[in-house]
Design a protein around this motif. Structure first.
Motif, PDB file in Angstrom:
ATOM      1  N   ARG A   1      -5.407   2.504  10.574  1.00 24.57           N
ATOM      2  CA  ARG A   1      -5.800   2.078   9.221  1.00 24.57           C
ATOM      3  C   ARG A   1      -7.296   2.313   8.991  1.00 24.57           C
ATOM      4  O   ARG A   1      -7.706   2.819   7.944  1.00 24.57           O
ATOM      5  CB  ARG A   1      -5.453   0.594   9.034  1.00 24.57           C
ATOM      6  N   ARG A   2      -8.127   1.956   9.976  1.00 23.96           N
ATOM      7  CA  ARG A   2      -9.578   2.199   9.842  1.00 23.96           C
ATOM      8  C   ARG A   2      -9.866   3.700   9.764  1.00 23.96           C
ATOM      9  O   ARG A   2     -10.741   4.136   9.007  1.00 23.96           O
ATOM     10  CB  ARG A   2     -10.340   1.560  11.006  1.00 23.96           C
TER      11      ARG A   2
ATOM     12  N   GLU B   1      -8.979   4.887   6.276  1.00 23.48           N
ATOM     13  CA  GLU B   1     -10.014   4.495   5.309  1.00 23.48           C
ATOM     14  C   GLU B   1     -11.244   5.383   5.443  1.00 23.48           C
ATOM     15  O   GLU B   1     -11.828   5.807   4.437  1.00 23.48           O
ATOM     16  CB  GLU B   1     -10.374   3.028   5.489  1.00 23.48           C
TER      17      GLU B   1
ATOM     18  N   HIS C   1     -10.378   8.841   4.046  1.00 28.14           N
ATOM     19  CA  HIS C   1     -10.315   8.810   2.580  1.00 28.14           C
ATOM     20  C   HIS C   1     -11.719   8.831   1.966  1.00 28.14           C
ATOM     21  O   HIS C   1     -11.985   9.587   1.031  1.00 28.14           O
ATOM     22  CB  HIS C   1      -9.546   7.568   2.122  1.00 28.14           C
TER      23      HIS C   1
END
Length: 154
Positions: free
Chosen positions: A65-66, A69, A72
């Motif tokens: 997830r990190r 992010e 992105h």
């Protein structure tokens, strides 16, 4: 480039971001779906690599997830600079992201400028490719530039 886990993530992410950008810009309606498939493949591979490195099952999801992010945010910064034709902004974003952990990062803007030129050349090379070539998995990138000095070399 720093030959670290972060450095490798940044360079893989940079090239994947360029490919995704190219696919999303194609007028072929399949472009967005192929771009999503490339993104999914990158992060499935990241998941596998983290597990192989010994990251616990409970921590893998948070780490991925990190990474998503971070990816992105980098994509937005690179795409904004490329779309504006702003090579200086691109070099600044690359310097901030690729060499973020390097103490000497601010000492040599030449490395970030060289990488920015490479990114622009790569984006132009991808733009020149036909969508059919991309569907066949053909996405050649220009050779990476030599490091302008040893402070940024891998």
């Amino acid at each position: 480039m720093p030959d670290t886990l972060d450095g490798r993530f940044d360079l893989v992410g940079l090239h994947v971001a360029l490919l995704i950008r190219r696919l999303r810009q194609d007028p072929d309606p399949r472009g967005a779906a192929v771009a999503q498939a490339v993104f999914d493949a990158m992060f499935a591979d990241m998941d596998i690599n983290l597990r192989e490195m010994g990251v616990s099952d409970l921590a893998v999801g948070k780490r991925v997830r990190r990474m998503w992010e971070a990816f992105h945010g980098r994509c937005l910064a690179y795409e904004t600079a490329l779309d504006a034709g702003d090579q200086a902004a691109l070099a600044t974003a690359l310097d901030r992201n690729v060499w973020r952990a390097e103490a000497a990062a601010a000492a040599s803007p030449a490395a970030a400028q060289a990488l920015a030129r490479h990114v622009v050349a790569a984006a132009e090379a991808l733009a020149a490719l036909r969508f059919a070539a991309l569907l066949r998995g053909e996405a050649p990138f220009p050779a990476t530039p030599a490091a302008p000095d040893a402070s940024h070399a891998a």
